[in-house]
Design a protein around this motif. Sequence first.
Motif, PDB file in Angstrom:
ATOM      1  N   THR A 426       0.839  -1.208   0.000  1.00  0.00           N
ATOM      2  CA  THR A 426       0.000   0.000   0.000  1.00  0.00           C
ATOM      3  C   THR A 426       0.870   1.253   0.000  1.00  0.00           C
ATOM      4  OG1 THR A 426      -1.846  -1.116   1.044  1.00  0.00           O
ATOM      5  CG2 THR A 426      -1.722   1.261   1.378  1.00  0.00           C
ATOM      6  N   ARG A 427       1.958   1.243   0.783  1.00  0.00           N
ATOM      7  CA  ARG A 427       2.843   2.423   0.800  1.00  0.00           C
ATOM      8  C   ARG A 427       3.508   2.600  -0.570  1.00  0.00           C
ATOM      9  NH1 ARG A 427       4.843   5.394   5.086  1.00  0.00           N
ATOM     10  NH2 ARG A 427       4.135   3.832   6.579  1.00  0.00           N
ATOM     11  N   GLN A 428       3.889   1.485  -1.199  1.00  0.00           N
ATOM     12  CA  GLN A 428       4.548   1.595  -2.507  1.00  0.00           C
ATOM     13  C   GLN A 428       3.650   2.291  -3.535  1.00  0.00           C
ATOM     14  OE1 GLN A 428       5.768  -2.348  -3.682  1.00  0.00           O
ATOM     15  NE2 GLN A 428       7.717  -2.179  -2.618  1.00  0.00           N
ATOM     16  N   LEU A 429       2.342   2.081  -3.401  1.00  0.00           N
ATOM     17  CA  LEU A 429       1.417   2.672  -4.383  1.00  0.00           C
ATOM     18  C   LEU A 429       1.014   4.109  -4.033  1.00  0.00           C
ATOM     19  CD1 LEU A 429      -1.235  -0.124  -5.136  1.00  0.00           C
ATOM     20  CD2 LEU A 429       0.351   0.924  -6.765  1.00  0.00           C
ATOM     21  N   ALA A 430       1.259   4.508  -2.779  1.00  0.00           N
ATOM     22  CA  ALA A 430       0.699   5.783  -2.312  1.00  0.00           C
ATOM     23  C   ALA A 430       1.407   6.986  -2.929  1.00  0.00           C
ATOM     24  CB  ALA A 430       0.804   5.850  -0.793  1.00  0.00           C
ATOM     25  N   MET A 431       0.649   8.012  -3.211  1.00  0.00           N
ATOM     26  CA  MET A 431       1.239   9.256  -3.731  1.00  0.00           C
ATOM     27  C   MET A 431       0.567  10.447  -3.067  1.00  0.00           C
ATOM     28  SD  MET A 431       2.114   9.413  -7.716  1.00  0.00           S
ATOM     29  CE  MET A 431       0.546   9.218  -8.500  1.00  0.00           C
ATOM     30  N   ALA A 432       1.367  11.483  -2.820  1.00  0.00           N
ATOM     31  CA  ALA A 432       0.804  12.749  -2.342  1.00  0.00           C
ATOM     32  C   ALA A 432       1.418  13.876  -3.147  1.00  0.00           C
ATOM     33  CB  ALA A 432       1.116  12.946  -0.868  1.00  0.00           C
ATOM     34  N   CYS A 433       0.649  14.921  -3.349  1.00  0.00           N
ATOM     35  CA  CYS A 433       1.191  16.102  -4.028  1.00  0.00           C
ATOM     36  C   CYS A 433       2.032  16.898  -3.034  1.00  0.00           C
ATOM     37  CB  CYS A 433       0.058  16.958  -4.555  1.00  0.00           C
ATOM     38  SG  CYS A 433      -0.847  17.765  -3.226  1.00  0.00           S
ATOM     39  N   VAL A 434       2.659  17.961  -3.507  1.00  0.00           N
ATOM     40  CA  VAL A 434       3.551  18.768  -2.658  1.00  0.00           C
ATOM     41  C   VAL A 434       2.766  19.448  -1.525  1.00  0.00           C
ATOM     42  CG1 VAL A 434       5.128  20.714  -2.610  1.00  0.00           C
ATOM     43  CG2 VAL A 434       5.072  19.209  -4.619  1.00  0.00           C
ATOM     44  N   ALA A 435       1.718  20.154  -1.881  1.00  0.00           N
ATOM     45  CA  ALA A 435       0.882  20.900  -0.920  1.00  0.00           C
ATOM     46  C   ALA A 435       1.720  21.845  -0.043  1.00  0.00           C
ATOM     47  CB  ALA A 435       0.023  19.948  -0.098  1.00  0.00           C
ATOM     48  N   LEU A 436       1.460  21.870   1.275  1.00  0.00           N
ATOM     49  CA  LEU A 436       2.128  22.831   2.172  1.00  0.00           C
ATOM     50  C   LEU A 436       3.579  22.412   2.426  1.00  0.00           C
ATOM     51  CD1 LEU A 436      -0.885  23.130   4.564  1.00  0.00           C
ATOM     52  CD2 LEU A 436       0.071  25.005   3.221  1.00  0.00           C
ATOM     53  N   PRO A 437       4.502  23.330   2.609  1.00  0.00           N
ATOM     54  CA  PRO A 437       4.295  24.761   2.790  1.00  0.00           C
ATOM     55  C   PRO A 437       4.438  25.597   1.524  1.00  0.00           C
ATOM     56  CG  PRO A 437       6.545  24.230   3.337  1.00  0.00           C
ATOM     57  CD  PRO A 437       5.898  22.942   2.884  1.00  0.00           C
ATOM     58  N   THR A 438       4.793  24.982   0.369  1.00  0.00           N
ATOM     59  CA  THR A 438       5.106  25.831  -0.786  1.00  0.00           C
ATOM     60  C   THR A 438       3.910  26.119  -1.682  1.00  0.00           C
ATOM     61  OG1 THR A 438       5.891  23.839  -1.928  1.00  0.00           O
ATOM     62  CG2 THR A 438       7.567  25.259  -0.936  1.00  0.00           C
ATOM     63  N   CYS A 439       2.974  25.184  -1.802  1.00  0.00           N
ATOM     64  CA  CYS A 439       1.915  25.371  -2.793  1.00  0.00           C
ATOM     65  C   CYS A 439       0.887  26.383  -2.298  1.00  0.00           C
ATOM     66  CB  CYS A 439       1.223  24.049  -3.100  1.00  0.00           C
ATOM     67  SG  CYS A 439      -0.093  24.296  -4.297  1.00  0.00           S
ATOM     68  N   SER A 440       0.702  27.432  -3.078  1.00  0.00           N
ATOM     69  CA  SER A 440      -0.194  28.507  -2.628  1.00  0.00           C
ATOM     70  C   SER A 440      -1.660  28.083  -2.696  1.00  0.00           C
ATOM     71  CB  SER A 440       0.032  29.759  -3.463  1.00  0.00           C
ATOM     72  OG  SER A 440      -0.231  29.442  -4.811  1.00  0.00           O
ATOM     73  N   LEU A 441      -1.960  26.978  -3.369  1.00  0.00           N
ATOM     74  CA  LEU A 441      -3.357  26.555  -3.514  1.00  0.00           C
ATOM     75  C   LEU A 441      -3.757  25.492  -2.489  1.00  0.00           C
ATOM     76  CD1 LEU A 441      -3.348  26.293  -7.424  1.00  0.00           C
ATOM     77  CD2 LEU A 441      -3.943  28.253  -6.015  1.00  0.00           C
ATOM     78  N   ALA A 442      -2.808  25.029  -1.689  1.00  0.00           N
ATOM     79  CA  ALA A 442      -3.105  23.928  -0.756  1.00  0.00           C
ATOM     80  C   ALA A 442      -4.075  24.365   0.339  1.00  0.00           C
ATOM     81  CB  ALA A 442      -1.812  23.421  -0.127  1.00  0.00           C
TER      82      ALA A 442
END
Length: 570
Positions: A426-442
């Motif tokens: 499950t961890r191998q398949l998991a993905m997350a976007c960048v988000a905080l602290p850099t993404c201004s839209l998070a």
Amino acid sequence: MTNETKNERLDAVEHIKINSNYLRGTIVESLNDPITGSIAEDDTQLTKFHGTYQQYDRDSAKQRQKQKLEPSYSFMIRARVPGGICSTEQWLAIDEMADTYANQTIRLTTRQAFQFHGVIKTKLKPTIAAINQTLLDTLAACGDVNRNIMCSASPEVSAVHQQVFKDSVAISEHLLPQTRAYHEIWLDGEKVTESPSSNPDHEPVYGKTYLPRKFKIAVVIPPSNDVDVLAHDLGFIAITENDQLVGYNVTCGGGMGTTHGDPKTFPLLAHVVGFCLPEQAVAVAEAVVKTQRDHGCRTNRKHARFKYTVDDHGVEWLQQQLADRLGYALQEAKPFELTSHGDRFGWHQNHDGSWNHTLFISNGRVIDNEQTQIRSALKSIAQAYQGEFRITPNQNLTIAQVAESDKALIDDLLNQHQINGKPSATRQLAMACVALPTCSLAMAEAERYLPDFITEVEKIQSKHGIAGKPISIRMTGCPNGCARPFVSEVGFVGKAPGRYNMYLGGQPNGNRLNQLFRENITESDILSHLDALIGDYAKAGNTGEAFGDFVIRQGHVKAVTHGIEVHIQN
Ligand code: SRM
Ligand code: SF4
């Protein structure tokens, strides 16, 4: 309406493009302004086309506001790496740049590119120049143009990878913007603005106002769907016969981005619209891009992606557009099967006898810290072994084309840096976007939170005796969908700090969108839902049945057939 047409109702970004003199704007003046760490607002739109976004540190923003300081501005720089392939020599240069110019990390993206974060304005130009010196570049890594082209990263599954990769690069090169602004601004290229009438800039594919919105292409070699081909504006599915490439099925109109509370925005999977020969792929790509250029919406950016153009006009209309532009109709699509998304980890042998080793990189962040020495490990491998690194479409990295005799060396170096654990399926398949602290839209955390969240899911899976079963989980800090959450079995989309919408029912081969299961819930609610669902799955799941199929069979969500149903809670 064509893209050259002036219209008062055009979206504000269209006016910025029109008035930019082929993407120059006042970028040079902004870079030279010593008063602020930021650039002029219009220029923030234009620098995207050059591969960089203005950002600010959201962690320190409130504190700085209290101190009456401007936000701590910096820039994210995204390089274009077609098909994710770079040499170990290029990697060493990138690694050094992370120290010299950025925040000592390299971020592998969900589109097989890499990003630097935390580059301050005065270092922007030297960083982009340094990236170009490595023979990579940042042109069109962002902006309303074709972005980094993706290509299946697992050559071990197919003898045709080399040819398919070559076709991907040819499409990428053909669709690059032709403006000389990039060279002029970042590489001190000759200025051409003095006499624009005698030597004008010219964009043969895009025209003066480029595309209405970003445009994304992926090329896939079945049966793996590592690139999530149907999530793209345009896709090419390699069709092989007797290990020979005979052509590509063409897919059009996929995309992920939505806006909370706006039911007119939704993710869509692409349609298969026909088949073309390998030598026709570049022309087909151009015809598709020009169709979007001329018919994409330029008055509302939320409706401007190609997926809405295709959804509004229909597939037959699109096929006719392509036939008119190409001078021939696409052939009927060929049968194909996509069986899985995600990467194959560890050592695998290629058709030519060489080896590939795919390493798990947590959310694509190449970093040294208390948990991992992955950055040092990759650096030492790149120093000791001359070859190829491949960024995968799932934020991981493959050490590619390794000779049998070099395998032990690489294993030794990985062991020395303790990069030898085997994460759960499950961890191998998991993905997350960048988000905080850099993404201004998070709106919520993603990259910084997902690893701990997966630990909780692993505990639930162990408790129910299915620790080894893969469940694809993707998380994004907002509904823009940067980690393609709407094609995962379980998707989490940030709504507010600590709160997520939870989606269920994607297929583990990327062939079905998931559906809203619960809205705006906290971690404890999420975990108790997962406990119940995974417990049920452990007891009542059929042999070989995927979790995404199970939750539909049990009626927790419906099987989505059109993106508009994604937001409908059962
Ligand atoms: Fe993305 C905007 C990061 C892949 C859909 N994306 C952004 C920005 C630039 C935020 C912004 O506009 O200010 C994020 C920068 C965050 C940061 O600090 O680095 C950002 N997107 C990313 C990356 C780095 C996520 C990652 O964790 O790897 C990916 C970079 C890919 C690359 O190398 O080019 C990334 N973004 C995607 C994907 C996935 C894909 O393309 O396969 C999607 C969904 C597919 C699609 O485009 O439909 C995606 N990003 C968006 C959107 C929504 C577009 C839409 O149709 O509405 C935005 C916002 C926008 O464009 O207005 C966005
Ligand atoms: Fe930022 Fe949203 Fe993309 Fe995540 S999904 S990187 S929060 S724009």
